[in-house]
Design a protein around this motif. Structure first.
Motif, short mmCIF file in Angstrom:
data_model
loop_
_atom_site.label_atom_id
_atom_site.label_comp_id
_atom_site.label_asym_id
_atom_site.label_seq_id
_atom_site.Cartn_x
_atom_site.Cartn_y
_atom_site.Cartn_z
N GLU A 1 9.62 -12.95 -9.42
CA GLU A 1 9.47 -12.00 -8.31
C GLU A 1 8.95 -10.67 -8.84
OE1 GLU A 1 9.50 -12.86 -5.13
OE2 GLU A 1 9.86 -14.83 -6.02
N ALA A 2 9.40 -10.31 -10.04
CA ALA A 2 8.93 -9.05 -10.64
C ALA A 2 7.43 -9.12 -10.93
CB ALA A 2 9.70 -8.77 -11.92
N ASP A 3 6.96 -10.29 -11.39
CA ASP A 3 5.52 -10.46 -11.64
C ASP A 3 4.74 -10.24 -10.33
OD1 ASP A 3 5.95 -11.16 -14.26
OD2 ASP A 3 6.02 -13.33 -13.84
N ILE A 4 5.25 -10.85 -9.28
CA ILE A 4 4.55 -10.76 -7.99
C ILE A 4 4.54 -9.32 -7.50
CG2 ILE A 4 4.63 -11.50 -5.57
CD1 ILE A 4 5.64 -14.23 -6.58
N GLU A 5 5.66 -8.66 -7.67
CA GLU A 5 5.74 -7.26 -7.25
C GLU A 5 4.78 -6.38 -8.05
OE1 GLU A 5 9.58 -5.10 -7.00
OE2 GLU A 5 10.06 -6.79 -5.68
N SER A 6 4.75 -6.62 -9.35
CA SER A 6 3.85 -5.76 -10.15
C SER A 6 2.39 -6.11 -9.86
CB SER A 6 4.19 -5.80 -11.63
OG SER A 6 3.81 -7.03 -12.18
N GLY A 7 2.12 -7.38 -9.51
CA GLY A 7 0.76 -7.75 -9.09
C GLY A 7 0.36 -6.97 -7.85
N LEU A 8 1.30 -6.88 -6.92
CA LEU A 8 1.03 -6.16 -5.68
C LEU A 8 0.79 -4.67 -5.96
CD1 LEU A 8 0.90 -6.63 -2.62
CD2 LEU A 8 3.31 -6.02 -2.51
N ALA A 9 1.60 -4.13 -6.85
CA ALA A 9 1.42 -2.71 -7.21
C ALA A 9 0.06 -2.51 -7.87
CB ALA A 9 2.53 -2.26 -8.15
N PHE A 10 -0.35 -3.49 -8.67
CA PHE A 10 -1.66 -3.40 -9.32
C PHE A 10 -2.77 -3.43 -8.26
CE2 PHE A 10 -5.43 -4.75 -11.56
CZ PHE A 10 -5.34 -4.03 -12.75
N PHE A 11 -2.61 -4.32 -7.29
CA PHE A 11 -3.59 -4.41 -6.19
C PHE A 11 -3.72 -3.05 -5.51
CE2 PHE A 11 -4.22 -5.51 -1.53
CZ PHE A 11 -5.58 -5.75 -1.65
N ARG A 12 -2.58 -2.44 -5.23
CA ARG A 12 -2.59 -1.12 -4.59
C ARG A 12 -3.36 -0.11 -5.45
NH1 ARG A 12 -2.97 3.29 -3.49
NH2 ARG A 12 -1.71 4.71 -2.23
N SER A 13 -3.19 -0.21 -6.75
CA SER A 13 -3.84 0.76 -7.65
C SER A 13 -5.35 0.55 -7.69
CB SER A 13 -3.26 0.65 -9.06
OG SER A 13 -3.77 -0.49 -9.72
N LYS A 14 -5.83 -0.62 -7.32
CA LYS A 14 -7.28 -0.87 -7.34
C LYS A 14 -7.96 -0.36 -6.08
CE LYS A 14 -9.00 -2.50 -10.41
NZ LYS A 14 -9.31 -1.77 -11.67
N LEU A 15 -7.16 0.01 -5.08
CA LEU A 15 -7.75 0.44 -3.81
C LEU A 15 -7.92 1.95 -3.77
CD1 LEU A 15 -5.60 -1.75 -1.39
CD2 LEU A 15 -7.81 -2.33 -2.39
N LYS A 16 -9.10 2.36 -3.38
CA LYS A 16 -9.34 3.78 -3.13
C LYS A 16 -9.61 3.93 -1.63
CE LYS A 16 -9.05 5.34 -7.34
NZ LYS A 16 -7.86 6.09 -7.70
N GLU A 17 -9.93 5.16 -1.26
CA GLU A 17 -10.16 5.44 0.16
C GLU A 17 -11.16 4.46 0.79
OE1 GLU A 17 -11.86 9.28 0.84
OE2 GLU A 17 -12.15 8.87 2.97
N ALA A 18 -12.25 4.21 0.04
CA ALA A 18 -13.29 3.33 0.59
C ALA A 18 -12.72 1.95 0.88
CB ALA A 18 -14.47 3.24 -0.39
N GLU A 19 -12.04 1.37 -0.10
CA GLU A 19 -11.51 0.01 0.08
C GLU A 19 -10.45 -0.02 1.20
OE1 GLU A 19 -11.76 1.39 -3.00
OE2 GLU A 19 -13.52 0.26 -3.64
N ALA A 20 -9.62 1.02 1.25
CA ALA A 20 -8.59 1.06 2.30
C ALA A 20 -9.26 1.11 3.67
CB ALA A 20 -7.69 2.27 2.11
N SER A 21 -10.40 1.79 3.76
CA SER A 21 -11.14 1.82 5.03
C SER A 21 -11.72 0.44 5.34
CB SER A 21 -12.29 2.83 4.97
OG SER A 21 -11.81 4.09 4.61
N TYR A 22 -12.28 -0.21 4.31
CA TYR A 22 -12.85 -1.56 4.55
C TYR A 22 -11.77 -2.49 5.10
CZ TYR A 22 -16.29 0.17 1.10
OH TYR A 22 -17.20 0.91 0.40
N LEU A 23 -10.56 -2.34 4.53
CA LEU A 23 -9.48 -3.26 4.93
C LEU A 23 -8.99 -2.99 6.35
CD1 LEU A 23 -7.68 -3.28 1.49
CD2 LEU A 23 -8.54 -5.31 2.65
#
Ligand code: SF4
Ligand code: SF4
Lengths: 448, 217
Positions: A16-38
């Motif tokens: 579960e910790a791996d999955i959580e840190s994966g999710l946190a990593f995903f968040r870190s890859k998103l900037k304003e542009a990507e958040a808008s695309y989503l």
């Protein structure tokens, strides 16, 4: 053990910790542009037909918005209030093993990151930037298909993706040099290595050293004809490939790219020239500075631009009648749609071949050959790759061309496989090979 | 004006303010993700790319996905024109002083625009229900967004053509529901379309990919 089981094992082993840190990593890859695309997709479905996977096999999982949908679902469930309050309303889905499997299958298994869907998207969502964020997240969780990661590991360990030792590289270059000297009957025709202060540092795809020496010889012949002051690196830094662009591990990609940047510094060259390679060009020209977070003090150009300039400035002369067969051009997505190099190769070919025909569609609308996005190295998806490549095969067949020129060795590989699979009966050449064949060697005896 | 009508006006105003506020809030949340600093030397202009993205790239012949789906494109345009017209009509109803100024539009242009909007909305809804791929990629929000916006346009048309107070009230209620729902729904693309398209054009413009070069054979 088949890789599908191996990946499955890795998914099952996630904590579960791996999955959580994966999710946190995903968040870190998103900037304003990507958040808008989503936040933008209206699920109109108009991107479906733009994807060669869907064209070849019109099923739901091949629709670009379906692939995007898995990422949007995670984003909504994890980072939006509505996705948390009413997930059913907006199809929000938490980041679980089940959705991770969908991510892997869609972003590694059904996408070559060609970007054709983005130029056809109603809204204008650059879907590959989100697919990259997903691949990067999977990479952070050690969920990259093994053989793609092995290619990256080769580059990290040997400085080139085919694990060519330095000695072998130097011997190959010397051998090609002898061949060139024999071809042009000039003992001064050189493939210089480590020439300090050369104008151009030329980089090549290791496949040229290993399997396609004629490609490298052709490029060298063009340099020789133009009396260019050029060099290649003796040590790491001669390989232009960077599969870090495909596993999307930016740290690894940056480390690989550093080889070229270091060679530039060490050899004090004026310009970094990327040989004919789509992803190599995108990596060095556009991504390299981002990976290293540095502005480069030198220009990064494609060899196509160099040849184009030679012709424009009359540094080389070509006789198009030496290439009599019908030639068409395959546009590598990384070079054209994502790289902006569209015209130089066309200007060069129009002057170097007698009959040049475009595919339909072509240029920035061209279809991916199917080998992009690291697909060539992911054996578990070979059947899908070959099937999706059928779109390109039909495009080629429609031109009636006998030769397909393509400024990319990954594309060369895929086109060679398509040639066999779809009985196209074509030759596949790089642009430099056609130019080298058409060279008019005015001051020296022409042996072409 | 009855108490109920006054309430409707007030509720509509609150709903519009809510939609505006919530959209701005969502926008700020995306801005909080931060800007990406770029290091590669540009080959083209971000602004040029963005201008292209909002102009030529929107024309029906600019994209294969539109060239091959001209009917959907036309329906989409009609639908959006209908929605904007219905909103314009709402403004005219809220400010009766505009009535006389816009009379010619009210009777000769607006009904047609609204009718096309209804046709567009319904046809896109039917397409979504019948096309198995579209059905599979759709969420409940896709249906609710379409239905609420189409209803809003349809009731605007009915209000104009039938001049019945209860229809006008229904129209106002549909507008209130629509505006409250916008921030929760995909209709938020009324804001994010512009942001995304700007980023899209700027990205490709910077790389010299947009506007695409005019290749000739
Ligand atoms: S074309 Fe764009 S907006 Fe429409 S479904 Fe595909 S990704 Fe979404
Ligand atoms: S990037 Fe290319 S391969 Fe991937 S979904 Fe889009 S069109 Fe298909």
């Amino acid at each position: 053990m088949p890789e599908i089981d191996e990946l499955e094992n890795r998914i099952n082993a996630l904590t579960e910790a791996d999955i959580e840190s994966g999710l946190a990593f995903f968040r870190s890859k998103l900037k304003e542009a990507e958040a808008s695309y989503l936040n933008s997709c209206v699920r109109c479905g108009l991107c479906a037909n733009s994807c060669h996977y869907y064209r070849a096999t019109p099923e739901l999982e091949n629709v670009p918005v379906r692939k995007l949908g898995y990422i949007v679902a995670t984003f909504k469930a994890s980072f939006t209030s509505l996705g948390r309050i009413a997930p059913g309303l907006v199809n929000a889905k938490p980041f679980t093993r089940e959705i991770i499997r969908c991510w892997i299958d869609s972003v590694f298994g059904r996408c070559s990151l060609c970007g054709r869907c983005s130029i056809n998207c109603t809204i204008g969502i650059p879907l590959p930037s989100l697919f990259r964020a997903a691949r990067a997240t999977l990479a952070s969780m050690d969920l990259v298909p093994l053989d793609l990661q092995a290619t990256v590991n080769n580059s990290l360990k040997y400085g080139n993706n085919m694990a060519i030792e330095q000695e072998e590289w130097i011997e190959t270059v010397e051998w090609i040099e002898e061949e060139l000297q024999a071809e042009v009957e000039d003992q001064n025709a050189k493939l210089p290595l480590d020439k300090i202060g050369a104008k151009y540092l030329f980089t090549v795809n290791p496949r040229e050293a290993k399997f396609f020496p004629l490609s490298l010889q052709a490029s060298a012949k063009v340099f020789w004809a133009a009396k260019e002051n050029w060099t290649m690196a003796k040590d790491v830094g001669w390989d232009l490939t960077n599969y870090g662009l495909f596993n999307c591990n930016d740290d690894q990609a940056g480390t690989i790219f550093k080889n070229m940047a270091t060679a530039m510094d060490r050899l004090k060259c004026e310009t970094l020239v990327i040989g004919e390679c789509g992803h190599g060009y995108q990596s060095a020209r556009w991504m390299g500075p981002e990976w290293l977070k540095a502005h480069f003090p030198y220009p990064v150009v494609s060899f196509l631009e160099v040849m184009d300039e030679y012709l424009e400035q009359d540094k080389i002369k070509v006789d198009k009648t030496k290439n009599q067969q019908i030639v068409t051009l395959h546009d590598p997505c990384n070079l054209v749609r994502h790289g902006g190099i569209v015209e130089p190769q066309r200007r060069v070919l129009r002057q170097s071949v007698e009959h040049f025909v475009e595919m339909s569609p072509y240029g920035h609308e061209n279809f991916c050959c199917g080998g992009g996005g690291g697909q060539l190295s992911m054996s578990k998806y070979t059947a899908r790759r070959m099937n999706a490549g059928g779109v390109k095969a039909r495009q080629i067949a429609d031109t009636m061309a006998k030769i397909v020129a393509t400024p990319c060795h990954n594309c060369v590989d895929q086109l060679m496989e398509l040639n066999k699979e779809y009985s196209l009966k074509i030759q596949i050449k790089t642009v430099a090979e056609l130019v080298a064949n058409a060279l008019v060697l005015t001051s020296r005896k022409d042996k072409t | 004006m009855t108490f109920f009508d006054g309430f409707l006006y007030g509720a509509l105003l609150v709903a519009i303010m809510w939609a505006g506020y919530a959209l701005v809030y969502i926008w700020f949340r995306t801005r909080n993700f931060g800007k990406r600093e770029l290091f590669s030397a540009p080959a083209g202009s971000q602004v040029g790319g963005a201008i292209y993205a909002f102009t030529w790239a929107m024309l029906p012949w600019a994209k294969e996905s539109i060239r091959g789906n001209l009917i959907s494109y036309a329906m989409g345009i009609a639908y959006h024109v209908g929605i904007f017209t219905a909103i314009a009509l709402l403004v005219i109803y809220i400010f009766p002083a505009l009535h006389d100024l816009t009379a010619i539009f009210l009777y000769y242009i607006i009904p047609f625009a609204l009718a096309f909007g209804v046709i567009g909305g319904i046809s896109l809804l039917i397409k979504r229900m019948l096309n198995p791929i579209l059905r599979a990629i759709s969420s409940p929000d896709d249906y609710f967004s379409n239905t609420s916006a189409t209803l809003f346009v349809g009731l605007a048309l009915a209000t104009l053509l039938l001049s019945r107070i209860w229809i006008t009230r229904l129209w106002f209620i549909s507008a209130i529901v629509l505006f409250i729902y916008i921030p929760f729904s995909k209709i938020r693309h009324c804001l994010f379309f512009f942001i995304t398209r700007y980023h899209f054009g700027a990205f490709f413009g910077r790389r010299g990919c947009m506007p695409p070069s005019k290749t000739k054979v």
